[in-house]
Motif scaffolding. Sequence first.
Motif, mmCIF file in Angstrom:
data_model
loop_
_atom_site.group_PDB
_atom_site.id
_atom_site.type_symbol
_atom_site.label_atom_id
_atom_site.label_comp_id
_atom_site.label_asym_id
_atom_site.label_seq_id
_atom_site.Cartn_x
_atom_site.Cartn_y
_atom_site.Cartn_z
ATOM 1 N N TYR B 85 0.827 -1.204 0.000
ATOM 2 C CA TYR B 85 0.000 0.000 0.000
ATOM 3 C C TYR B 85 0.860 1.252 0.000
ATOM 4 O O TYR B 85 2.050 1.217 0.328
ATOM 5 C CB TYR B 85 -0.891 0.027 1.251
ATOM 6 N N GLN B 86 0.204 2.366 -0.347
ATOM 7 C CA GLN B 86 0.889 3.656 -0.210
ATOM 8 C C GLN B 86 1.302 3.879 1.232
ATOM 9 O O GLN B 86 2.366 4.370 1.532
ATOM 10 C CB GLN B 86 -0.061 4.783 -0.610
ATOM 11 N N GLU B 87 0.386 3.564 2.124
ATOM 12 C CA GLU B 87 0.710 3.676 3.537
ATOM 13 C C GLU B 87 1.233 2.318 3.964
ATOM 14 O O GLU B 87 0.496 1.362 4.108
ATOM 15 C CB GLU B 87 -0.543 4.033 4.332
ATOM 16 N N LEU B 88 2.545 2.253 4.147
ATOM 17 C CA LEU B 88 3.183 0.970 4.381
ATOM 18 C C LEU B 88 2.838 0.464 5.767
ATOM 19 O O LEU B 88 2.737 1.227 6.710
ATOM 20 C CB LEU B 88 4.695 1.137 4.245
ATOM 21 N N ASP B 89 2.670 -0.856 5.855
ATOM 22 C CA ASP B 89 2.427 -1.392 7.191
ATOM 23 C C ASP B 89 3.672 -2.082 7.739
ATOM 24 O O ASP B 89 3.707 -3.274 7.952
ATOM 25 C CB ASP B 89 1.208 -2.313 7.227
ATOM 26 N N LEU B 90 4.706 -1.276 7.915
ATOM 27 C CA LEU B 90 5.927 -1.751 8.552
ATOM 28 C C LEU B 90 5.967 -1.176 9.958
ATOM 29 O O LEU B 90 5.409 -0.116 10.211
ATOM 30 C CB LEU B 90 7.151 -1.261 7.780
ATOM 31 N N ALA B 91 6.660 -1.890 10.860
ATOM 32 C CA ALA B 91 6.834 -1.358 12.205
ATOM 33 C C ALA B 91 8.069 -0.465 12.199
ATOM 34 O O ALA B 91 9.179 -0.950 12.036
ATOM 35 C CB ALA B 91 6.998 -2.483 13.212
ATOM 36 N N PRO B 92 7.905 0.851 12.335
ATOM 37 C CA PRO B 92 9.019 1.770 12.112
ATOM 38 C C PRO B 92 10.146 1.628 13.144
ATOM 39 O O PRO B 92 11.283 1.992 12.868
ATOM 40 C CB PRO B 92 8.366 3.151 12.227
ATOM 41 N N ASN B 93 9.854 1.063 14.295
ATOM 42 C CA ASN B 93 10.866 0.993 15.353
ATOM 43 C C ASN B 93 11.661 -0.305 15.310
ATOM 44 O O ASN B 93 12.610 -0.477 16.043
ATOM 45 C CB ASN B 93 10.191 1.135 16.713
ATOM 46 N N LEU B 94 11.263 -1.235 14.427
ATOM 47 C CA LEU B 94 11.996 -2.496 14.340
ATOM 48 C C LEU B 94 12.979 -2.449 13.171
ATOM 49 O O LEU B 94 12.878 -1.598 12.290
ATOM 50 C CB LEU B 94 11.025 -3.658 14.156
ATOM 51 N N SER B 95 13.917 -3.403 13.174
ATOM 52 C CA SER B 95 14.910 -3.415 12.110
ATOM 53 C C SER B 95 14.308 -3.964 10.823
ATOM 54 O O SER B 95 13.230 -4.550 10.825
ATOM 55 C CB SER B 95 16.098 -4.283 12.526
ATOM 56 N N VAL B 96 15.050 -3.771 9.736
ATOM 57 C CA VAL B 96 14.634 -4.287 8.437
ATOM 58 C C VAL B 96 14.385 -5.792 8.525
ATOM 59 O O VAL B 96 13.338 -6.300 8.106
ATOM 60 C CB VAL B 96 15.713 -3.983 7.379
ATOM 61 N N ALA B 97 15.351 -6.509 9.135
ATOM 62 C CA ALA B 97 15.239 -7.957 9.207
ATOM 63 C C ALA B 97 14.016 -8.379 9.998
ATOM 64 O O ALA B 97 13.270 -9.271 9.596
ATOM 65 C CB ALA B 97 16.507 -8.541 9.839
ATOM 66 N N GLU B 98 13.809 -7.726 11.127
ATOM 67 C CA GLU B 98 12.648 -8.086 11.946
ATOM 68 C C GLU B 98 11.353 -7.866 11.182
ATOM 69 O O GLU B 98 10.405 -8.643 11.303
ATOM 70 C CB GLU B 98 12.637 -7.264 13.238
ATOM 71 N N ASN B 99 11.307 -6.783 10.400
ATOM 72 C CA ASN B 99 10.105 -6.513 9.625
ATOM 73 C C ASN B 99 9.892 -7.549 8.535
ATOM 74 O O ASN B 99 8.777 -8.006 8.325
ATOM 75 C CB ASN B 99 10.168 -5.114 9.016
ATOM 76 N N VAL B 100 11.003 -7.896 7.859
ATOM 77 C CA VAL B 100 10.878 -8.846 6.760
ATOM 78 C C VAL B 100 10.327 -10.171 7.283
ATOM 79 O O VAL B 100 9.473 -10.803 6.661
ATOM 80 C CB VAL B 100 12.231 -9.035 6.056
ATOM 81 N N PHE B 101 10.788 -10.571 8.454
ATOM 82 C CA PHE B 101 10.378 -11.876 8.974
ATOM 83 C C PHE B 101 9.356 -11.755 10.102
ATOM 84 O O PHE B 101 9.168 -12.681 10.880
ATOM 85 C CB PHE B 101 11.601 -12.672 9.442
ATOM 86 N N LEU B 102 8.710 -10.609 10.174
ATOM 87 C CA LEU B 102 7.727 -10.400 11.236
ATOM 88 C C LEU B 102 6.680 -11.509 11.211
ATOM 89 O O LEU B 102 6.053 -11.774 10.195
ATOM 90 C CB LEU B 102 7.050 -9.034 11.057
#
Lengths: 371, 307, 209
Positions: B85-102
């Motif tokens: 989405y345009q509004e991304l649903d990533l957790a901004p306080n976590l690392s890239v890796a944590e987000n990828v494998f959330l």
Amino acid sequence: MAVRSEERPQRRPMKLPFWLQRLLLSKELGLLLLLAAVVAFFYNQVEAAQQTRVYFDVAREVSPNVIAMIGVAMLILAGEFDLSVGSMLAVSGVTTVSVFNATDSMYAGIAAGLATGPLVGSIHGYLVTVVGMNSLVTTLGSMFALRGLVYVYTNQTPVVDENRFRLFEVLYHDELHTWLCRVGLFGEESSVCARVVGAAARNLPWWKQVPLPAMIALLLVLFFTFIMTQTEFGRRVYAIGGNATAARVSGIKVARTKFLLFVNSSTLAAFAGVMLAAQTGSGYFDAGSTGFELLVIAATVLGGVSLAGGQGNLIGALLGVLILGMTSKGMRLMALNTNYQLIVIGVVMLAAVFMHDFRRRLDDLRKRWER
Amino acid sequence: MPPLLEAQKITKQFPGTLALNQVDFSLEAGEVHALIGENGAGKSTLIKILAGLYQPDSGTLCINGQSVTFQAPADSLRQGIKVVYQELDLAPNLSVAENVFLGATPRTRLGTVDWRALYNRTRELLTELGLEIDPRTTIDQLRVAEQQLVEIARALSRQARIIIMDEPTSALSPSEIEKLFGVVRTMQARQVGVIYVSHKLDEIYSIADRVTVLRDGEHIQTAQVSATQAHQLVTWMVGREIKDLYPKTEGRPAEVVLEVRDLAYERVGPLNFELRAGEVLAVFGLMGAGCTRWGGCCLATCPAPAA
Amino acid sequence: MHTLGRLLFGDLPRSGSVTLGGQRLRPNNPGDAIAKGMGLLTENRKLDGLLLPLGVKENITLAALQKFATLTLINNRAEAEAAGDYVQKLAIKTPNLRQRIRYLSGGNQQKALIGRWMLQDLRVLILSEPTRGIDVGSKSEIYRLIDELAHQGMAVLVLSTEIPEVLGIADRVLVVREGQITAEYPRAEATQEKLIAAAAVAAPAQGGA
């Protein structure tokens, strides 16, 4: 207030006059009934509660709460919080009496005590409106910091008024009637004025028993009710609490208004603190330390003021304070263990908030039905 | 072979509007299929149906020839559909890796997070996409473009077969757009199907294979991009009649009342214009184009961060 | 809220100048913009416009409060009369002025918000998505209102993402893309194709096929 009929275009005629409908549906009537129920309960249960003076005592005891409530409720109406009012009681009380002892001047002491209000309030106002800090956290911080400051300064011993200023202590203990005599506003110096403060006045007719602090608190509530309902300033407060962005783009200076409200809240709390110091003739380091600020907020919410802001009024909040004060007093008369008192107060609060919610649901239902 | 995704006669009714009326849409593996249309044409409703956020009133969805129904977004994810989405649903306080494998974090035998595996696998994934991002960086330190790419990496790590990109370039610079297109081509090579929603016709010409035009909830046309002229697309997108809704009468604009000189704010402007008394001046822009949640605002008509 | 509206209104920091009737508006000061005759209808009614817990009257008179106040005291009668006037003039459907605005329909809420600005002596009214999310009936009423206001000499700026609306009500159209004005058309020359093309087709690389 009369409402002109042409203000309701395209409505079928209603049976009851509009003002009566409003009264019957008003939150305040519900709260008044709740208060009456609490009084009736204790009146039947405890013999002591059948004396008039008990109710005057309650009025006297809740006066500082009522005064502090005004400022807190106005902030909540604007969508902000002040958790520091309990600590402010101690700050202003200790300051007042310390300055008594340092200057031997009653007026200097009271002035200094009151001045702590604008001082602390401006700091809150600055931090919230200029720096942009959250008011809940800001005033929570200053709640601890101010209390600590008082502890350090007093070394946790009460600061006793060495001069025993009589005219100061009567601020809490006098009846309105006695006090007016005392300051020479009410007839000539009469025998009534010579009586011992407080206790001896109890054989007088009821209208001579009205406690001075309660009258002050009531006058303040009425004054601020007037401000909130009849002035531009009051309307701005409601507008900000209703929708701060909308208020801002309508040209209202949101930050300035909030700043004033923080100053107002701390100043009223400081005044309540001065009054509490008058009760004991000393500045008590632990004044208001047992959840005073939360009780005040609880009473405000009980009185129908929405925590989201923009909704409620000071008369309702006053009734909220009275209901909690009366409940607490009644249980003390029943010699109930204080621990039970906490439970009962908690349950009364939950019940009242449930009632408000219930009313709102009823309201929504009514709206749908009217459509 | 049946197409990767096939939506047939999808209809969705909202109170007062028919958002989608018997719309057909299909997507092949390894294809980039652009979805275009004006605001309110029905693009986002279609996406939300594919994402499982809405249920169609009627019509069928098939994946690899198998009929599927999505009751909830989880069903759609399970079928390998991922919406960026345009509004991304990533957790901004976590690392890239944590987000990828959330939600699918590798564990050690003791049940604690296997950080080494987490970082290594993320790094592999990012390298494969040609991205130079440290897996340990927290999301809020990344540019919006990079965040979008992380979102795509996450989708790929879950074996997504269909990726839907909703206005992906609205907040990107030209070089970032090139990078994104690189990733899209990598996905194509891996036989992932991409649905590409955009207002920008030039992007469609550089990345898409086919294009579908929606208007007022109707399927207007599906065509090969290479065989279609740009003005043809515009004609398909518009072509609606303006009804009697507008009681416009000719005004007589008088003296200049408002004068705007070099007005600028962040990426807006400088703007210069005048407004006359008695005049109705409209400022038109496409919605969504150039807005990001983080406040970078490219278009003068889009939401700015709450003050 | 649309950035452009907030910029002109002084609700966001800006560089450059905005001059209204020869007077330069102070930046970061919506109150100054209002005092000099500018109004802004924000596009998100619930978020930026309405005072949901308050009544219809309070919502209408919010921006013009000082008109009904002498030495900060609000003249309730005058306020109610003015609000009542606009309830009638704009045909706002409400049982009474005390009705919480929350209970009105979207179109009626929007009309109340327009009433808020009509109470002012405005020279410029900025309307941001004036008909977003409201029914067709209210829509055409609002369009008629905009037309009327312009005829009375008000300068109206409409920020919109709806093509039919733009073509239907504007004397002149500016097209904006990525913060820049990409085209300007007088009413007679504006068409859907031109607007879309100016708003959507990117400048950097035209086509690639």
